[in-house]
Design an enzyme around this catalytic site. Sequence first.
Site, PDB file in Angstrom:
ATOM      1  N   ILE A  97       0.872  -1.183   0.000  1.00 34.54           N
ATOM      2  CA  ILE A  97       0.000   0.000   0.000  1.00 34.54           C
ATOM      3  C   ILE A  97       0.907   1.231   0.000  1.00 34.54           C
ATOM      4  CG2 ILE A  97      -0.294  -0.176   2.512  1.00 34.54           C
ATOM      5  CD1 ILE A  97      -3.075   1.108   2.093  1.00 34.54           C
ATOM      6  N   GLU A 143       3.033  -7.918   6.475  1.00 33.18           N
ATOM      7  CA  GLU A 143       4.339  -7.657   7.073  1.00 33.18           C
ATOM      8  C   GLU A 143       4.655  -6.188   6.893  1.00 33.18           C
ATOM      9  OE1 GLU A 143       5.886 -10.508   4.634  1.00 33.18           O
ATOM     10  OE2 GLU A 143       5.393 -12.117   6.027  1.00 33.18           O
ATOM     11  N   ASN A 202       8.757   1.531  10.417  1.00 24.98           N
ATOM     12  CA  ASN A 202       7.690   2.277   9.726  1.00 24.98           C
ATOM     13  C   ASN A 202       6.502   2.496  10.669  1.00 24.98           C
ATOM     14  OD1 ASN A 202       5.810   3.359   7.987  1.00 24.98           O
ATOM     15  ND2 ASN A 202       6.125   1.850   6.356  1.00 24.98           N
ATOM     16  N   TYR A 216      -2.387   0.330  10.416  1.00 26.14           N
ATOM     17  CA  TYR A 216      -2.872  -1.045  10.555  1.00 26.14           C
ATOM     18  C   TYR A 216      -3.475  -1.290  11.947  1.00 26.14           C
ATOM     19  CZ  TYR A 216      -0.004  -1.613   6.378  1.00 26.14           C
ATOM     20  OH  TYR A 216       0.545  -1.469   5.130  1.00 26.14           O
TER      21      TYR A 216
HETATM   22  C1  LIG Z   1       1.474   4.262   5.145  1.00 24.49           C
HETATM   23  C2  LIG Z   1       0.702   5.141   4.139  1.00 24.49           C
HETATM   24  C3  LIG Z   1       0.133   4.265   3.037  1.00 24.49           C
HETATM   25  C4  LIG Z   1      -0.456   5.814   4.896  1.00 24.49           C
HETATM   26  O1  LIG Z   1      -1.226   6.541   3.946  1.00 24.49           O
HETATM   27  P1  LIG Z   1      -1.886   7.976   4.290  1.00 24.49           P
HETATM   28  O2  LIG Z   1      -2.824   8.321   3.228  1.00 24.49           O
HETATM   29  O3  LIG Z   1      -0.798   8.936   4.591  1.00 24.49           O
HETATM   30  O4  LIG Z   1      -2.640   7.629   5.659  1.00 24.49           O
HETATM   31  P2  LIG Z   1      -4.041   8.184   6.156  1.00 24.49           P
HETATM   32  O5  LIG Z   1      -4.111   9.678   5.941  1.00 24.49           O
HETATM   33  O6  LIG Z   1      -5.130   7.351   5.583  1.00 24.49           O
HETATM   34  O7  LIG Z   1      -3.923   7.928   7.722  1.00 24.49           O
HETATM   35  C5  LIG Z   1      -4.285   6.694   8.281  1.00 24.49           C
HETATM   36  C6  LIG Z   1      -3.603   6.504   9.609  1.00 24.49           C
HETATM   37  O8  LIG Z   1      -2.191   6.333   9.410  1.00 24.49           O
HETATM   38  C7  LIG Z   1      -1.496   6.886  10.545  1.00 24.49           C
HETATM   39  N1  LIG Z   1      -0.728   8.035  10.096  1.00 24.49           N
HETATM   40  C8  LIG Z   1      -0.841   8.708   8.931  1.00 24.49           C
HETATM   41  N2  LIG Z   1       0.109   9.669   8.866  1.00 24.49           N
HETATM   42  C9  LIG Z   1       0.793   9.610  10.041  1.00 24.49           C
HETATM   43  C10 LIG Z   1       1.915  10.317  10.569  1.00 24.49           C
HETATM   44  N3  LIG Z   1       2.517  11.302   9.891  1.00 24.49           N
HETATM   45  N4  LIG Z   1       2.400   9.950  11.770  1.00 24.49           N
HETATM   46  C11 LIG Z   1       1.830   8.932  12.465  1.00 24.49           C
HETATM   47  N5  LIG Z   1       0.760   8.214  12.004  1.00 24.49           N
HETATM   48  C12 LIG Z   1       0.274   8.549  10.813  1.00 24.49           C
HETATM   49  C13 LIG Z   1      -2.577   7.352  11.513  1.00 24.49           C
HETATM   50  O9  LIG Z   1      -2.908   6.237  12.333  1.00 24.49           O
HETATM   51  C14 LIG Z   1      -3.712   7.666  10.570  1.00 24.49           C
HETATM   52  O10 LIG Z   1      -4.965   7.651  11.193  1.00 24.49           O
HETATM   53  P3  LIG Z   1      -5.589   9.040  11.761  1.00 24.49           P
HETATM   54  O11 LIG Z   1      -5.634   9.975  10.601  1.00 24.49           O
HETATM   55  O12 LIG Z   1      -6.945   8.624  12.248  1.00 24.49           O
HETATM   56  O13 LIG Z   1      -4.662   9.506  12.831  1.00 24.49           O
HETATM   57  C15 LIG Z   1       1.619   6.246   3.567  1.00 24.49           C
HETATM   58  O14 LIG Z   1       2.234   6.931   4.634  1.00 24.49           O
HETATM   59  C16 LIG Z   1       2.697   5.728   2.628  1.00 24.49           C
HETATM   60  O15 LIG Z   1       2.457   5.535   1.441  1.00 24.49           O
HETATM   61  N6  LIG Z   1       3.920   5.513   3.137  1.00 24.49           N
HETATM   62  C17 LIG Z   1       5.040   5.085   2.305  1.00 24.49           C
HETATM   63  C18 LIG Z   1       4.862   3.664   1.825  1.00 24.49           C
HETATM   64  C19 LIG Z   1       4.640   2.733   2.979  1.00 24.49           C
HETATM   65  O16 LIG Z   1       5.316   2.801   3.984  1.00 24.49           O
HETATM   66  N7  LIG Z   1       3.681   1.816   2.801  1.00 24.49           N
HETATM   67  C20 LIG Z   1       3.329   0.853   3.796  1.00 24.49           C
HETATM   68  C21 LIG Z   1       4.141  -0.365   3.601  1.00 24.49           C
HETATM   69  S1  LIG Z   1       3.675  -1.618   4.768  1.00 24.49           S
END
Ligand SMILES: CC(C)(COP(=O)(O)OP(=O)(O)OC[C@H]1O[C@@H](n2cnc3c(N)ncnc32)[C@H](O)[C@@H]1OP(=O)(O)O)[C@@H](O)C(=O)NCCC(=O)NCCS
Length: 169
Positions: A72, A106, A111, A118
């Site tokens: 993701i 995993e 991260n 999750y």
């Molecule tokens: C992980 C990832 C997919 C999350 O996507 P996103 O669109 O930024 O996340 P969302 O806005 O939907 O937030 C969902 C939850 O993630 C967590 N989150 C998002 N940004 C965060 C931050 N900067 N710090 C801590 N938690 C965070 C929170 O729990 C958040 O829930 P909340 O908004 O109710 O607090 C994104 O950060 C990403 O693409 N990261 C790089 C690739 C990666 O690491 N993928 C996962 C591999 S397992």
Amino acid sequence: MTTRAATAADLDAIMALEHASFPTDAWSPAMMREELASPHGWYVVVEEAGRLVGYAGLRAVRGSRDADIQTITIAESARGRGRGRALLSELLVEAERRGVHEVFLEVRADNPVAQALYASEGFAEVGRRPRYYQPDDVDAIVMQLDLRGWAARRTPDDATTTTTGKGWC
Ligand SMILES: CC(C)(COP(=O)(O)OP(=O)(O)OC[C@H]1O[C@@H](n2cnc3c(N)ncnc32)[C@H](O)[C@@H]1OP(=O)(O)O)[C@@H](O)C(=O)NCCC(=O)NCCS
């Protein structure tokens, strides 16, 4: 924001995001192409103004009670606005449709953002794989979700989510 099922035509845009988000352990285009084409897979993308800003994939073999979140990713400029959670929900809804009971993934131990996402959906740590991510030498945390419990916790608003159409996170 629009979410839809991924197609083979999305490969180049997906690979550009893959390299930007996973500089040391990106999948190859061949691996990604295979994932997109697999009958056991389900990939979704999110677009903004016609630009692909995220993708996510599930592996759920037909007839199996288990499934895996494969990946993701949201583009850096589009993070923190609910898109990651929306794509994860799409995958979990599809897993439900396929009769899955348990979903695994995993995630890198370094991260915390992904781990928080999750955990907030109900995934819990069930194991560790030491030094799983190479060449970075980072452990994998294995997480598991009881999908029926997740479905029971969903609000009616969540239920409107629709998409027609590494676990190596
Ligand atoms: C992980 C990832 C997919 C999350 O996507 P996103 O669109 O930024 O996340 P969302 O806005 O939907 O937030 C969902 C939850 O993630 C967590 N989150 C998002 N940004 C965060 C931050 N900067 N710090 C801590 N938690 C965070 C929170 O729990 C958040 O829930 P909340 O908004 O109710 O607090 C994104 O950060 C990403 O693409 N990261 C790089 C690739 C990666 O690491 N993928 C996962 C591999 S397992």
